[in-house]
Scaffold this active site. Structure first.
Site, PDB file in Angstrom:
ATOM      1  N   SER A 173       0.850  -1.199   0.000  1.00  0.00           N
ATOM      2  CA  SER A 173       0.000   0.000   0.000  1.00  0.00           C
ATOM      3  C   SER A 173       0.883   1.246   0.000  1.00  0.00           C
ATOM      4  O   SER A 173       1.599   1.490  -0.967  1.00  0.00           O
ATOM      5  CB  SER A 173      -0.946  -0.038   1.209  1.00  0.00           C
ATOM      6  OG  SER A 173      -1.825   1.062   1.193  1.00  0.00           O
ATOM      7  N   HIS A 200      -2.776  -1.000  -3.247  1.00  0.00           N
ATOM      8  CA  HIS A 200      -3.947  -0.164  -2.989  1.00  0.00           C
ATOM      9  C   HIS A 200      -3.849   1.117  -3.809  1.00  0.00           C
ATOM     10  O   HIS A 200      -3.100   2.031  -3.468  1.00  0.00           O
ATOM     11  CB  HIS A 200      -4.040   0.194  -1.505  1.00  0.00           C
ATOM     12  CG  HIS A 200      -4.275  -0.991  -0.619  1.00  0.00           C
ATOM     13  ND1 HIS A 200      -3.950  -0.982   0.719  1.00  0.00           N
ATOM     14  CD2 HIS A 200      -4.804  -2.211  -0.875  1.00  0.00           C
ATOM     15  CE1 HIS A 200      -4.282  -2.155   1.246  1.00  0.00           C
ATOM     16  NE2 HIS A 200      -4.790  -2.916   0.297  1.00  0.00           N
ATOM     17  N   ASP A 296      -4.458  -4.942   6.068  1.00  0.00           N
ATOM     18  CA  ASP A 296      -4.809  -5.790   4.928  1.00  0.00           C
ATOM     19  C   ASP A 296      -3.651  -6.743   4.637  1.00  0.00           C
ATOM     20  O   ASP A 296      -2.501  -6.322   4.538  1.00  0.00           O
ATOM     21  CB  ASP A 296      -5.111  -4.918   3.706  1.00  0.00           C
ATOM     22  CG  ASP A 296      -5.724  -5.707   2.562  1.00  0.00           C
ATOM     23  OD1 ASP A 296      -6.306  -6.775   2.836  1.00  0.00           O
ATOM     24  OD2 ASP A 296      -5.636  -5.248   1.413  1.00  0.00           O
TER      25      ASP A 296
END
Length: 352
Positions: A173, A200, A296
């Protein structure tokens, strides 16, 4: 405790006011200045001494990229979050900014005319990112010990190092574009297995990221499309706003793009991909969790380990944000915790 000091730089008076109002809702934040241009921002930095700068990408005269370059000449460690449009030009400029040293970015709402929706859209993106940099500032003086290897890890690692891996799955991310470049460009064209990636990012941004990485690396890098057949020595990045899973059809493995609900407030989500590869490949998976905010990938790594796979994570010192990899490491799920510049070598060693 002193408030977290923020400088807002945007040529739009409406945007400056919206961001100022959002930040003023938090009693731990102080907006120490606003600037309508890069030139004024550069003059204000030594005057207001911000802890973080929110910087518009597209501005007249000195744009956000040039302003960022000049900031980095003097302030190497000052966090900068770029504010970018979800357009082709905005995506390219944002990737350039991340290469030049921006720490993160948020995207502008598609319709700034709807004030309430615009405010909520910006608030949901911006406040969590600022919180991360605020917490990071507080924790810089604290000594953090790397989590120790658990008995679960030792047992699994010893058993499975001889198992032939068939796929690499990567989750990343905040700080991802640069981390992915530093990792993927070290892989040879003869890399033995396919690579699937969740970064992401919104639509358009993932397209441009895949194109950029493909031009910089020896292996082809694609934005994943529904029903793509994965192949050894190539990489696929999940498209913005879609999860990806893998399905077997005969001797082929294909990508499916799906729009089931977000997980961990993310779509694409690392957990969705990792669960899928764990189910399909069982112990033949190498999961890699790089720099990123949030958790995540944590549940996905649990699935990989339960099925007998292996997990590597990026260490804290080389991560922009040690959220995702830190959660996996602290849960005792990592076979190894390595600096970014050592990960490619270890992945190649394990793949064989």
């Amino acid at each position: 405790m002193p408030k977290f000091r923020i400088l807002i730089v945007d040529d739009s008076v409406i945007v400056r006011r919206i961001i100022n109002n959002i930040l003023s809702e938090s009693d731990w934040i102080e907006v120490v200045g606003v600037a309508p241009s890069g030139q004024i921002a550069l003059a204000k930095i030594p005057q207001v001494n911000p802890d973080l700068i929110i910087l518009d990408v597209e501005m007249p005269e000195i744009d956000g990229l040039e302003t960022l370059k000049r900031i980095r000449q003097t302030y190497k460690q000052l966090p900068v979050i770029m504010f970018s449009a979800i357009t082709q030009r905005g995506a390219i400029a944002t990737l350039d900014a991340l290469t030049l040293g921006a720490n993160d970015y948020i995207t502008k709402p598609a319709n700034m005319g709807s004030k309430e929706k615009a405010i909520e859209y910006i608030r949901k993106q911006l406040i969590p990112k600022i919180q991360v940099f605020c917490h990071r500032k507080v924790s810089l003086t604290k000594h953090c010990l790397a989590p120790s290897m658990t008995s679960f890890q030792r047992k699994t690692s010893t058993q499975l190092l001889t198992l032939k891996l068939e796929i690499v799955a990567i989750g990343v991310s905040t700080g991802g574009p640069q981390a992915l470049y530093q990792l993927l460009h070290k892989f040879p064209a003869s890399f033995r297995v396919p690579i699937v990636i969740v970064q992401h990012m919104p639509p358009v941004f993932t397209t441009r990221l895949a194109e950029r990485l493909s031009s910089q690396c020896k292996i082809p890098v694609h934005e994943a499309k529904d029903r793509d057949v994965i192949k050894s020595g190539e990489a696929w990045i999940a498209p913005g706003n879609y999860h990806i899973i893998l399905v077997r059809e005969g001797k082929q493995v294909r990508i499916q793009t799906i729009q089931t609900p977000p997980e961990n407030s993310c779509r694409p989500a690392v957990d969705v991909l990792f669960r899928s590869v764990a189910k399909l490949y069982q112990g033949a998976v190498l999961g890699v969790v790089l720099t990123g905010m949030g958790q995540d990938g944590l549940h996905g790594c649990t699935s990989i380990r339960e099925m007998g796979g292996q997990v590597l994570v990026q260490d804290q010192a080389s991560s922009v944000i040690w959220g995702m990899p830190g959660m996996v490491a602290n849960a005792g799920l990592a076979d190894q915790i390595l600096p970014l510049n050592k990960l490619a070598e270890e992945i190649i060693r394990r793949i064989g």
